[in-house]
Scaffold this motif. Sequence first.
Motif, PDB file in Angstrom:
ATOM      1  N   VAL A  58       0.840  -1.203   0.000  1.00  0.00           N
ATOM      2  CA  VAL A  58       0.000   0.000   0.000  1.00  0.00           C
ATOM      3  C   VAL A  58       0.872   1.249   0.000  1.00  0.00           C
ATOM      4  CG1 VAL A  58      -0.286   0.237   2.506  1.00  0.00           C
ATOM      5  CG2 VAL A  58      -2.080   1.041   0.988  1.00  0.00           C
ATOM      6  N   LEU A  59       2.070   1.142   0.534  1.00  0.00           N
ATOM      7  CA  LEU A  59       2.989   2.281   0.583  1.00  0.00           C
ATOM      8  C   LEU A  59       3.550   2.636  -0.791  1.00  0.00           C
ATOM      9  CD1 LEU A  59       4.949   1.330   3.831  1.00  0.00           C
ATOM     10  CD2 LEU A  59       3.070   2.970   3.595  1.00  0.00           C
ATOM     11  N   THR A  60       3.373   1.760  -1.766  1.00  0.00           N
ATOM     12  CA  THR A  60       3.900   2.048  -3.101  1.00  0.00           C
ATOM     13  C   THR A  60       3.165   3.187  -3.788  1.00  0.00           C
ATOM     14  OG1 THR A  60       2.550   0.353  -4.185  1.00  0.00           O
ATOM     15  CG2 THR A  60       4.767  -0.302  -3.436  1.00  0.00           C
ATOM     16  N   ILE A  61       2.107   3.693  -3.196  1.00  0.00           N
ATOM     17  CA  ILE A  61       1.435   4.867  -3.768  1.00  0.00           C
ATOM     18  C   ILE A  61       2.118   6.164  -3.328  1.00  0.00           C
ATOM     19  CG2 ILE A  61      -0.786   3.699  -4.015  1.00  0.00           C
ATOM     20  CD1 ILE A  61      -0.500   6.379  -1.433  1.00  0.00           C
ATOM     21  N   LEU A  62       2.963   6.114  -2.325  1.00  0.00           N
ATOM     22  CA  LEU A  62       3.587   7.336  -1.806  1.00  0.00           C
ATOM     23  C   LEU A  62       4.447   8.082  -2.824  1.00  0.00           C
ATOM     24  CD1 LEU A  62       4.408   6.286   1.860  1.00  0.00           C
ATOM     25  CD2 LEU A  62       2.503   7.688   1.026  1.00  0.00           C
ATOM     26  N   PRO A  63       5.129   7.414  -3.753  1.00  0.00           N
ATOM     27  CA  PRO A  63       5.863   8.181  -4.765  1.00  0.00           C
ATOM     28  C   PRO A  63       4.960   9.051  -5.642  1.00  0.00           C
ATOM     29  CG  PRO A  63       6.721   5.963  -4.656  1.00  0.00           C
ATOM     30  CD  PRO A  63       5.481   5.986  -3.801  1.00  0.00           C
ATOM     31  N   PHE A  64       3.687   8.777  -5.664  1.00  0.00           N
ATOM     32  CA  PHE A  64       2.727   9.628  -6.362  1.00  0.00           C
ATOM     33  C   PHE A  64       2.816  11.058  -5.835  1.00  0.00           C
ATOM     34  CE2 PHE A  64      -1.656  11.351  -6.686  1.00  0.00           C
ATOM     35  CZ  PHE A  64      -1.862  11.231  -8.051  1.00  0.00           C
ATOM     36  N   PHE A  65       3.156  11.180  -4.552  1.00  0.00           N
ATOM     37  CA  PHE A  65       3.235  12.484  -3.899  1.00  0.00           C
ATOM     38  C   PHE A  65       4.663  12.980  -3.722  1.00  0.00           C
ATOM     39  CE2 PHE A  65      -0.659  10.455  -2.369  1.00  0.00           C
ATOM     40  CZ  PHE A  65      -1.590  11.407  -2.731  1.00  0.00           C
ATOM     41  N   TYR A  81       5.948   7.623  -9.330  1.00  0.00           N
ATOM     42  CA  TYR A  81       6.413   9.006  -9.168  1.00  0.00           C
ATOM     43  C   TYR A  81       6.105   9.821 -10.425  1.00  0.00           C
ATOM     44  CZ  TYR A  81       9.615  12.950  -8.977  1.00  0.00           C
ATOM     45  OH  TYR A  81      10.147  14.212  -9.019  1.00  0.00           O
ATOM     46  N   TYR A  82       6.412   9.271 -11.588  1.00  0.00           N
ATOM     47  CA  TYR A  82       6.173  10.003 -12.838  1.00  0.00           C
ATOM     48  C   TYR A  82       4.686  10.138 -13.150  1.00  0.00           C
ATOM     49  CZ  TYR A  82      11.077  10.533 -13.763  1.00  0.00           C
ATOM     50  OH  TYR A  82      12.389  10.910 -13.673  1.00  0.00           O
ATOM     51  N   ILE A  83       3.896   9.173 -12.751  1.00  0.00           N
ATOM     52  CA  ILE A  83       2.444   9.320 -12.900  1.00  0.00           C
ATOM     53  C   ILE A  83       1.965  10.496 -12.052  1.00  0.00           C
ATOM     54  CG2 ILE A  83       0.204   8.271 -12.308  1.00  0.00           C
ATOM     55  CD1 ILE A  83       1.461   5.568 -13.204  1.00  0.00           C
ATOM     56  N   GLY A  84       2.494  10.604 -10.829  1.00  0.00           N
ATOM     57  CA  GLY A  84       2.121  11.710  -9.944  1.00  0.00           C
ATOM     58  C   GLY A  84       2.512  13.068 -10.493  1.00  0.00           C
ATOM     59  N   LYS A  85       3.578  13.117 -11.257  1.00  0.00           N
ATOM     60  CA  LYS A  85       4.055  14.382 -11.835  1.00  0.00           C
ATOM     61  C   LYS A  85       3.364  14.717 -13.155  1.00  0.00           C
ATOM     62  CE  LYS A  85       6.749  15.125  -8.511  1.00  0.00           C
ATOM     63  NZ  LYS A  85       6.051  15.770  -7.435  1.00  0.00           N
ATOM     64  N   SER A  86       2.609  13.777 -13.697  1.00  0.00           N
ATOM     65  CA  SER A  86       1.962  13.995 -14.983  1.00  0.00           C
ATOM     66  C   SER A  86       0.756  14.925 -14.848  1.00  0.00           C
ATOM     67  CB  SER A  86       1.520  12.663 -15.589  1.00  0.00           C
ATOM     68  OG  SER A  86       0.386  12.175 -14.909  1.00  0.00           O
ATOM     69  N   PRO A 103      -1.745   3.271  -8.540  1.00  0.00           N
ATOM     70  CA  PRO A 103      -1.483   1.927  -7.995  1.00  0.00           C
ATOM     71  C   PRO A 103      -1.100   0.892  -9.055  1.00  0.00           C
ATOM     72  CG  PRO A 103      -3.569   2.806  -7.173  1.00  0.00           C
ATOM     73  CD  PRO A 103      -3.137   3.678  -8.303  1.00  0.00           C
ATOM     74  N   LEU A 104      -1.334   1.197 -10.314  1.00  0.00           N
ATOM     75  CA  LEU A 104      -1.152   0.210 -11.378  1.00  0.00           C
ATOM     76  C   LEU A 104       0.289  -0.271 -11.586  1.00  0.00           C
ATOM     77  CD1 LEU A 104      -2.774  -1.406 -13.422  1.00  0.00           C
ATOM     78  CD2 LEU A 104      -2.433   0.465 -15.058  1.00  0.00           C
ATOM     79  N   PRO A 105       1.310   0.588 -11.534  1.00  0.00           N
ATOM     80  CA  PRO A 105       2.672   0.068 -11.744  1.00  0.00           C
ATOM     81  C   PRO A 105       3.056  -1.046 -10.778  1.00  0.00           C
ATOM     82  CG  PRO A 105       2.693   2.447 -11.912  1.00  0.00           C
ATOM     83  CD  PRO A 105       1.314   2.054 -11.432  1.00  0.00           C
ATOM     84  N   ALA A 106       2.696  -0.922  -9.518  1.00  0.00           N
ATOM     85  CA  ALA A 106       3.029  -1.982  -8.555  1.00  0.00           C
ATOM     86  C   ALA A 106       2.346  -3.292  -8.929  1.00  0.00           C
ATOM     87  CB  ALA A 106       2.646  -1.557  -7.145  1.00  0.00           C
ATOM     88  N   VAL A 107       1.123  -3.210  -9.409  1.00  0.00           N
ATOM     89  CA  VAL A 107       0.378  -4.409  -9.794  1.00  0.00           C
ATOM     90  C   VAL A 107       1.050  -5.089 -10.990  1.00  0.00           C
ATOM     91  CG1 VAL A 107      -1.839  -5.291 -10.639  1.00  0.00           C
ATOM     92  CG2 VAL A 107      -1.808  -3.465  -8.917  1.00  0.00           C
ATOM     93  N   VAL A 108       1.281  -4.329 -12.040  1.00  0.00           N
ATOM     94  CA  VAL A 108       1.803  -4.898 -13.282  1.00  0.00           C
ATOM     95  C   VAL A 108       3.257  -5.345 -13.139  1.00  0.00           C
ATOM     96  CG1 VAL A 108       2.320  -4.404 -15.708  1.00  0.00           C
ATOM     97  CG2 VAL A 108       0.187  -3.581 -14.701  1.00  0.00           C
ATOM     98  N   VAL A 109       4.099  -4.484 -12.597  1.00  0.00           N
ATOM     99  CA  VAL A 109       5.521  -4.808 -12.487  1.00  0.00           C
ATOM    100  C   VAL A 109       5.735  -6.022 -11.580  1.00  0.00           C
ATOM    101  CG1 VAL A 109       7.762  -3.955 -11.665  1.00  0.00           C
ATOM    102  CG2 VAL A 109       6.289  -2.465 -13.029  1.00  0.00           C
TER     103      VAL A 109
END
Length: 163
Positions: free
Chosen positions: A40-47, A88-93, A103-109
């Motif tokens: 769940v912490l993998t969403i933090l790079p979004f910010f 991180y790059y999704i968050g900057k987009s 959340p999708l990169p963590a799922v797919v990767v």
Amino acid sequence: MRFNVRKIVFGGLIGAVYAALTMVLAPISYGEIQFRIAEVLTILPFFSGFSVLGLFIGCIVSNILSPIGPLDMIFGSLATLIAAIMTYYIGKSNFKLRRFLAPLPAVVVNAVIIGLLISYTANIPFIIPAIQVGFGELVVCYVLGLPLIMLIERNEKLKNYLK
């Protein structure tokens, strides 16, 4: 070179929480079917970018207990690093619905890399562990991660702390 001590400490805290959650919840954190709650912490790079390194180090530490061993420490941690950078790059987009993609990169990767790793070590077809790991990631990252994104977005103190 100027370092922001607060960001370094916060990144370390993220890594420690990731490792602690994974190790405490070890029965559901490792294996073919896994619900690694720490993901769940993998969403933090979004910010914030400083959470990327914390997640990577936390994953390395937590994978010390992995039944797959050193391969999981290497490839599992690289999967987390790749997903965190993508998040991180999704968050900057400027994409309008970027919070739903976060959340999708963590799922797919993880489905691909951990699926390949489990397939290799257990000598089973790739598709089986890929679906199993992907499903666990999907549940954790969307059922827990997406509400966490929305909570952080609505809380100015949390948002400012993560900048």
